[in-house]
Each structure stands twice: as structure tokens, then as C-alpha cells.
Design a protein around this motif. Structure first.
Motif: not given
Ligand SMILES: Nc1nc2c(ncn2[C@@H]2O[C@H](COP(=O)(O)OP(=O)(O)O)[C@@H](O)[C@H]2O)c(=O)[nH]1
Ligand SMILES: [Mg+2]
Length: 258
Positions: A23, A52, A106, A220
Motif C-alpha cells: 500500500e 504484512d 487502502d 487482492t
Molecule cells: N495483511 C494482508 N493484508 C492484505 C493482504 N492483501 C490485502 N491486504 C490489505 O487488506 C486490505 C483490503 O485489501 P483489498 O485488496 O483492498 O481487499 P478488498 O477491499 O476486499 O478488495 C488492504 O488494506 C490491503 O492492504 C494480504 O495478503 N495480507
């Protein structure tokens, strides 16, 4: 501009954390937003960035911000990516104050909207946990469709009656987390946490919060590997509870320390 929080939405001490995986484009803006907003919500606060295992500059930026704001901004770092649940767990573990809150890293939620959760916490029924639900979810249709199915499955198989299980805007009294054990390190973490808190007869209140489209970085949350892991964790918990509920409840590490 950050919306000012309502004047009555104040608490004494608040730990705020967010998970961040790659991020770099959001982190500084989010920490600035939190630094601008949290003084209107809490007398004392800390901001914990949970990196992470990012492969971009997330850690470097977080460490610079922590150095610029000693004692206020803190960093928890995982050398290797653990997953969303693993990052939330580290955020809970690192939190020092009696109220704990998180949003995602995010910027799809506004830190000021924690004020809505705090307002609800102060209502006479005194809930133990306040979780947001996205008033209008700013994600592609397919995500909304997945979420509906997931919500229904959690309701049918775990009796979880929460409008928006995965809404990443949540507030907890520390007592509500004590003794709660969670096993999942992936995306099922949020559901498992609420299921386990519910089993302890803690009250969970819900408040609508706005949701914003991601403007930087890439999501993701709907990767097949993430969904597969959540489905696996969901069924593992369900089968273990059916097989031997007491033993199933003793599995997993406590959320607070341990
Ligand atoms: N710890 C961790 N955080 C993640 C991972 N993938 C995404 N995040 C965090 O989780 C939050 C939500 O992720 P995002 O990809 O936007 O998922 P979405 O909002 O469900 O599409 C964000 O703050 C990301 O930085 C991961 O593998 N590990
Ligand atoms: Mg997101």
C-alpha cells in the motif's frame, strides 16, 4: 478534507490500526488522515501500521512516519506475508489501549467514520463491539454477489447475524476480545472473530458507514487463492464444531497475546 467528527464522539484512549500489503500509494495519506482526525475522537491515541510482508515501499514509508511521530505512529512488520487475518491479529496484539479500532489500509473507509461507531458505543445499551456496514459498497458487482452468498452461508452455518461481515471499519472494547481464540489467518478471520465474540455472549451493534472506491494500489481481496483459503477455513471451523465443539473452541491462539 477530512470531515470533522461529531463533538460527542470522543473516547479517552483509542488504538487504531490498519493492515497494509503493498500500500505504498495509500499509506502516507492514510496516516496523515488519521493524524488529522483522531484528535477529535480520542484524548490519546496510537496509529499502528501493520505491514504484512509488502514488497513495495510500504515498510520504508511507515518507518519514516513512525520516526516523525514517535509514540503516536507505530509499525508492526511481518517479514513474510501472512494474510489479512494474520495482519489484523498483529494489529490487535500491538494495541495498548482499552478501545481498539481498525479500517483497511487502502482508504476505502474514512477514519472520521470511526466517530459513528464511537457514538454508537456510547448509547445506553452499551454494546461491546460496534461494526460498520457499508451503506453503498463501492466495489464491482461480482464482489457484492460473493459477499451476499458469504453472508448467507455465515448465517446458515454459524448463526452469524451481521449485515456486513467483512466491513473493515470495526471498534472493540478490549474486554470483548479477552479469551477469544481465532484460527484463520486469511480472509475468514473477520467472520470467525465475530462468530467467536458472539459465542461469548458479547453484544455486537451495527452502524452504516460510507465506502469509497480504491483510488490507488490494487485490490487482492477477490484473488482465487484468498477466496479458496476463506472457504477452506470456513468449512474447517464448521466441521470441527460439529465433531467436537469444546475442542474446536480451544483451537487457535487468543486474539490478545498468548
Ligand atoms: N495483511 C494482508 N493484508 C492484505 C493482504 N492483501 C490485502 N491486504 C490489505 O487488506 C486490505 C483490503 O485489501 P483489498 O485488496 O483492498 O481487499 P478488498 O477491499 O476486499 O478488495 C488492504 O488494506 C490491503 O492492504 C494480504 O495478503 N495480507
Ligand atoms: Mg479494498
Amino acid at each position: 478534507m477530512t470531515d470533522p467528527a461529531p463533538a460527542d464522539a470522543r473516547v479517552r484512549r483509542l488504538s487504531y490500526f490498519f493492515p497494509a500489503h503493498n500500500e505504498e500509494a495509500n499509506l502516507e495519506g492514510l496516516v496523515d488522515e488519521a493524524l488529522a482526525t483522531l484528535p477529535s475522537l480520542a484524548d490519546e491515541f496510537e496509529i499502528i501500521a501493520v505491514d504484512d510482508g509488502s514488497r513495495d515501499r510500504t515498510l520504508e514509508i511507515a518507518e519514516r512516519l513512525a520516526a516523525e511521530h514517535p509514540g503516536v505512529v507505530r509499525v508492526v512488520h511481518h517479514d513474510v506475508n501472512r494474510g489479512y487475518g494474520g495482519a489484523l491479529r498483529s494489529g490487535f496484539e500491538a494495541s495498548r489501549f482499552e478501545l481498539l479500532a481498525f479500517t483497511d489500509g487502502d482508504r476505502q473507509f474514512k477514519v472520521a467514520d470511526l466517530g459513528r461507531l464511537i457514538d454508537r458505543l456510547h448509547e445506553p445499551d452499551h454494546p461491546d463491539v460496534v461494526v460498520g456496514f457499508r451503506i453503498k459498497r463501492a466495489d464491482p458487482f461480482i464482489r457484492v454477489a460473493y459477499a451476499r452468498t458469504y453472508k448467507l452461508a455465515n448465517r446458515i452455518f454459524f448463526g452469524l447475524r451481521v449485515r456486513d461481515v467483512d466491513c473493515a471499519c470495526k471498534l472493540f472494547r478490549r474486554e470483548a476480545l479477552e479469551g477469544v481464540r481465532v484460527e484463520s489467518r486469511g480472509a475468514f478471520f473477520s467472520a470467525e472473530l465475530l462468530i467467536k465474540i458472539g459465542e461469548q455472549r458479547r453484544s455486537i451493534a451495527e452502524v452504516g458507514v460510507p465506502h469509497y472506491a480504491r483510488t490507488a494500489g490494487s485490490p487482492t481481496g477477490a484473488k482465487p487463492s484468498v477466496i479458496w483459503r476463506a472457504v477452506k477455513d470456513f468449512w474447517l471451523l464448521r466441521l470441527r464444531l460439529w465433531a467436537n465443539a469444546d475442542r474446536a473452541r480451544r483451537r487457535g491462539r487468543p486474539i490478545l497475546g498468548g
